[in-house]
Design a protein around this motif. Structure first.
Motif, PDB file in Angstrom:
ATOM      1  N   ALA A  39      85.487  39.716 -38.132  1.00  0.00           N
ATOM      2  CA  ALA A  39      85.768  39.711 -37.053  1.00  0.00           C
ATOM      3  C   ALA A  39      85.650  38.028 -36.446  1.00  0.00           C
ATOM      4  CB  ALA A  39      84.327  40.200 -36.163  1.00  0.00           C
ATOM      5  N   PHE A  40      85.947  37.097 -36.975  1.00  0.00           N
ATOM      6  CA  PHE A  40      85.680  36.237 -36.756  1.00  0.00           C
ATOM      7  C   PHE A  40      87.088  34.957 -37.124  1.00  0.00           C
ATOM      8  CE2 PHE A  40      81.296  37.271 -38.101  1.00  0.00           C
ATOM      9  CZ  PHE A  40      80.532  36.868 -37.323  1.00  0.00           C
ATOM     10  N   LEU A  76      86.814  44.430 -30.127  1.00  0.00           N
ATOM     11  CA  LEU A  76      86.274  43.560 -29.943  1.00  0.00           C
ATOM     12  C   LEU A  76      84.409  43.408 -30.005  1.00  0.00           C
ATOM     13  CD1 LEU A  76      89.388  44.679 -27.308  1.00  0.00           C
ATOM     14  CD2 LEU A  76      89.235  42.780 -28.967  1.00  0.00           C
ATOM     15  N   THR A  77      84.199  44.644 -29.892  1.00  0.00           N
ATOM     16  CA  THR A  77      82.938  44.808 -29.713  1.00  0.00           C
ATOM     17  C   THR A  77      81.795  43.930 -31.031  1.00  0.00           C
ATOM     18  OG1 THR A  77      82.292  47.208 -28.815  1.00  0.00           O
ATOM     19  CG2 THR A  77      80.363  46.322 -29.386  1.00  0.00           C
ATOM     20  N   TYR A  82      83.329  35.663 -29.296  1.00  0.00           N
ATOM     21  CA  TYR A  82      83.247  35.002 -30.434  1.00  0.00           C
ATOM     22  C   TYR A  82      84.696  34.345 -30.069  1.00  0.00           C
ATOM     23  CZ  TYR A  82      84.512  32.743 -34.666  1.00  0.00           C
ATOM     24  OH  TYR A  82      84.303  31.210 -35.766  1.00  0.00           O
ATOM     25  N   PRO A  83      85.443  33.173 -29.738  1.00  0.00           N
ATOM     26  CA  PRO A  83      86.434  32.076 -29.467  1.00  0.00           C
ATOM     27  C   PRO A  83      87.509  33.055 -30.605  1.00  0.00           C
ATOM     28  CG  PRO A  83      84.748  30.296 -29.627  1.00  0.00           C
ATOM     29  CD  PRO A  83      84.052  31.840 -30.664  1.00  0.00           C
ATOM     30  N   ILE A  84      88.621  33.080 -29.807  1.00  0.00           N
ATOM     31  CA  ILE A  84      90.073  34.112 -29.746  1.00  0.00           C
ATOM     32  C   ILE A  84      90.910  32.592 -28.976  1.00  0.00           C
ATOM     33  CG2 ILE A  84      90.763  35.209 -28.477  1.00  0.00           C
ATOM     34  CD1 ILE A  84      90.985  37.096 -30.496  1.00  0.00           C
ATOM     35  N   LYS A  85      92.264  32.868 -30.168  1.00  0.00           N
ATOM     36  CA  LYS A  85      93.533  31.873 -30.119  1.00  0.00           C
ATOM     37  C   LYS A  85      94.860  32.448 -29.426  1.00  0.00           C
ATOM     38  CE  LYS A  85      92.082  28.135 -33.016  1.00  0.00           C
ATOM     39  NZ  LYS A  85      92.065  26.311 -34.090  1.00  0.00           N
ATOM     40  N   LYS A  86      95.412  33.098 -30.602  1.00  0.00           N
ATOM     41  CA  LYS A  86      96.051  34.203 -30.250  1.00  0.00           C
ATOM     42  C   LYS A  86      96.076  35.479 -30.486  1.00  0.00           C
ATOM     43  CE  LYS A  86     101.017  34.855 -32.358  1.00  0.00           C
ATOM     44  NZ  LYS A  86     101.647  33.283 -33.872  1.00  0.00           N
ATOM     45  N   LEU A 108      90.444  37.158 -22.521  1.00  0.00           N
ATOM     46  CA  LEU A 108      91.122  36.104 -21.361  1.00  0.00           C
ATOM     47  C   LEU A 108      89.887  35.249 -21.554  1.00  0.00           C
ATOM     48  CD1 LEU A 108      93.498  37.908 -18.801  1.00  0.00           C
ATOM     49  CD2 LEU A 108      93.935  35.858 -20.087  1.00  0.00           C
ATOM     50  N   GLN A 109      88.395  36.155 -21.216  1.00  0.00           N
ATOM     51  CA  GLN A 109      87.909  35.999 -21.854  1.00  0.00           C
ATOM     52  C   GLN A 109      87.254  34.873 -22.313  1.00  0.00           C
ATOM     53  OE1 GLN A 109      85.025  39.217 -20.316  1.00  0.00           O
ATOM     54  NE2 GLN A 109      85.434  39.486 -18.506  1.00  0.00           N
ATOM     55  N   ARG A 110      87.625  35.425 -23.002  1.00  0.00           N
ATOM     56  CA  ARG A 110      87.533  33.946 -24.558  1.00  0.00           C
ATOM     57  C   ARG A 110      88.088  33.384 -25.195  1.00  0.00           C
ATOM     58  NH1 ARG A 110      87.929  38.862 -28.736  1.00  0.00           N
ATOM     59  NH2 ARG A 110      87.653  37.639 -30.165  1.00  0.00           N
ATOM     60  N   GLY A 111      88.736  33.307 -23.847  1.00  0.00           N
ATOM     61  CA  GLY A 111      89.716  32.223 -24.081  1.00  0.00           C
ATOM     62  C   GLY A 111      91.394  31.389 -25.212  1.00  0.00           C
TER      63      GLY A 111
END
Length: 471
Positions: A39-40, A76-77, A82-86, A108-111
């Motif tokens: 999840a991380f 996703l839950t 937690y921030p995500i890149k790709k 999108l909300q997680r950057g």
């Protein structure tokens, strides 16, 4: 506990980032140490074909698609905020489109910085407009039948540098809105695009690399891209190129698509057998306007032209621009398409150093005889005598007599030629299958080296060399 499990969380998450999300999730079964560790992971790779693999027909089973969607929701839950890149979402027909849009909004909300969407959900699928408002997106890839029409708000993608669109349909003015909202966009690739506008302007002050591979028929297509350095353009010839601003272009690959009927009409503009005079005039005018496109790319240093492009240029010879910066020119040939524009093209490249020819056999006309050995004429080779070409690379050489005559013609007509590389055809039929032909060609190449100051090299891959020398 094994050595891998003793590694720090950030190292394990980095390792898991190379797996699909399904594969990463399976590691949670290894031990408590691995439970929910996936999840991380900073990457998310959701592909329904992998989820349903490998059983054929599994997709059609009752509840299987619901199980897939529930799996994505749980992931996703679990990841929460937690921030995500790709992120990569690949979904086919049957997946709930509203849930797909919910997943997109979540990342999108997680950057998320890189987003790859391949969503073949049918003609009714409307992509969430929230994808066009993001302060973090650097790269977007959208594919498989997405229709961009139901967004009327602003486009704000201040960090976006790469945009790839595949099988996307643009409604009126949406493409222009999209580009205006990408102030630092540097790379744009478009494949199989459907347009509702017959007139389009590609406007971007920041764009450096552009690839268009489609089959649209525009009335007017303009390029206002002053920073562009690379262009790969494959499209049907537009009726007009009203504006072509590419003053910093370095590398261009042009493949102008035409129909067989257009080629016939262009070759025989005064043929009484052609019934529709109005359509004939349209073809001549359309091909003639290609001069505007060529003039716009005149600053290039490297230029690749397809066989159809060279044929189209036959109606723009009188207005052919001078390519003062051109050092490398590549021409692809086809047996049914002509070299009529070759003489003028070579004359208008005063600083050309390398000429690459993919194939020598082409459609013979009396207009190409100046550059090649196809037609007997007194001024044969005149356009080559003034050419500064030092290197000539010939690809897909099949060993025919016609090709050998052209090679000899080039050797004695290019006054500055220092190096000639001839590469044997590797995939198609050749004359080398005939016993003795290969040895004869090799002897000719040795002779050319002795009789001229040019370094002639005949290049053959190892497998074919063994085959042809053992006959």
């Amino acid at each position: 506990m094994d050595r891998i499990s003793n590694l720090p969380d950030e190292v394990l998450c980095h390792i898991l980032s190379f797996f699909t999300t399904k594969e990463a999730a399976l590691t949670s079964l290894l031990s408590k140490r691995w439970r929910n560790l996936f999840a991380f992971v900073p990457n998310l790779d959701i592909d329904d074909s992998i989820f349903l693999h490998p059983e054929e027909g599994k997709r059609e089973r009752d509840g299987i698609l619901q199980s897939f969607m529930d799996f994505v929701d749980r992931v996703l839950t679990l990841q929460s905020t937690y921030p995500i890149k790709k992120v990569s979402f690949k979904c086919k027909t049957g997946v709930d489109s509203s849930r797909v849009n919910h997943w997109i909004c979540n990342v999108l909300q997680r950057g998320v910085t890189k987003l790859d969407l391949f969503v073949g959900l049918g003609d009714d699928y409307l992509l969430s407009s929230e994808i066009f408002i993001s302060k973090t997106l650097v790269e977007i890839k959208i594919g498989s039948g997405v229709k961009l029409e139901e967004w009327d708000g602003e486009v704000s993608l201040p960090m976006l540098r790469t945009l790839v669109l595949d099988s996307v349909e643009f409604c009126f003015d949406k493409f222009k809105m999209l580009l205006c909202g990408c102030p630092v966009l540097e790379k744009l690739e478009m494949f199989h695009i459907e347009w509702e506008d017959w007139e389009e302007t590609l406007l971007s002050a920041s764009l450096k690399s552009l690839k268009i591979d489609s089959e649209s028929c525009f009335e007017r297509f303009s390029f206002d891209t002053p920073s562009l350095s690379f262009l790969d353009y494959s499209e049907f010839v537009a009726e007009d190129y009203a504006l072509v601003n590419m003053e910093n272009l370095v590398d261009a690959r042009i493949n102008l698509l035409v129909t067989e009927d257009q080629i016939k009409r262009a070759r025989e503009p005064n043929n009484d057998l052609v019934e529709d005079d109005e359509e004939e005039e349209d073809v001549v005018l359309r091909f003639g306007n290609v001069k505007k496109l060529m003039s716009g790319i005149r600053n290039v240093k490297k230029l690749f032209l397809s066989p159809t492009t060279l044929e189209v240029l036959s109606l723009s010879c009188e207005a052919m621009p001078v390519f003062n910066n051109l050092k490398f020119l590549a021409i692809l040939s086809h047996v049914d398409l002509g070299w009529q524009a070759m003489p003028v093209l070579l004359k208008n490249c005063p600083h050309l150093e390398t000429l690459a020819l993919w194939g020598l056999v082409h459609y013979v006309t009396d207009k190409c005889g100046d550059a090649c050995d196809c037609v007997s004429r007194e001024d044969k080779g005149r356009s080559l005598i003034s050419s500064p070409v030092k290197k000539l690379h010939i690809k897909a050489f099949r060993g025919s007599i016609r090709e050998l005559r052209m090679i000899k013609h080039f050797l004695y007509s290019f006054p500055c030629l220092e190096e000639m590389e001839i590469h044997a055809e590797e995939n198609g039929p050749t004359k080398f299958e005939v016993p003795g032909i290969f040895d004869l060609v090799v002897e000719l190449m040795v002779l050319y080296n002795e009789l001229t100051s040019c370094d002639v090299r005949f290049m053959v891959c190892d497998s074919l060399y063994e085959k042809w020398t053992s006959q």
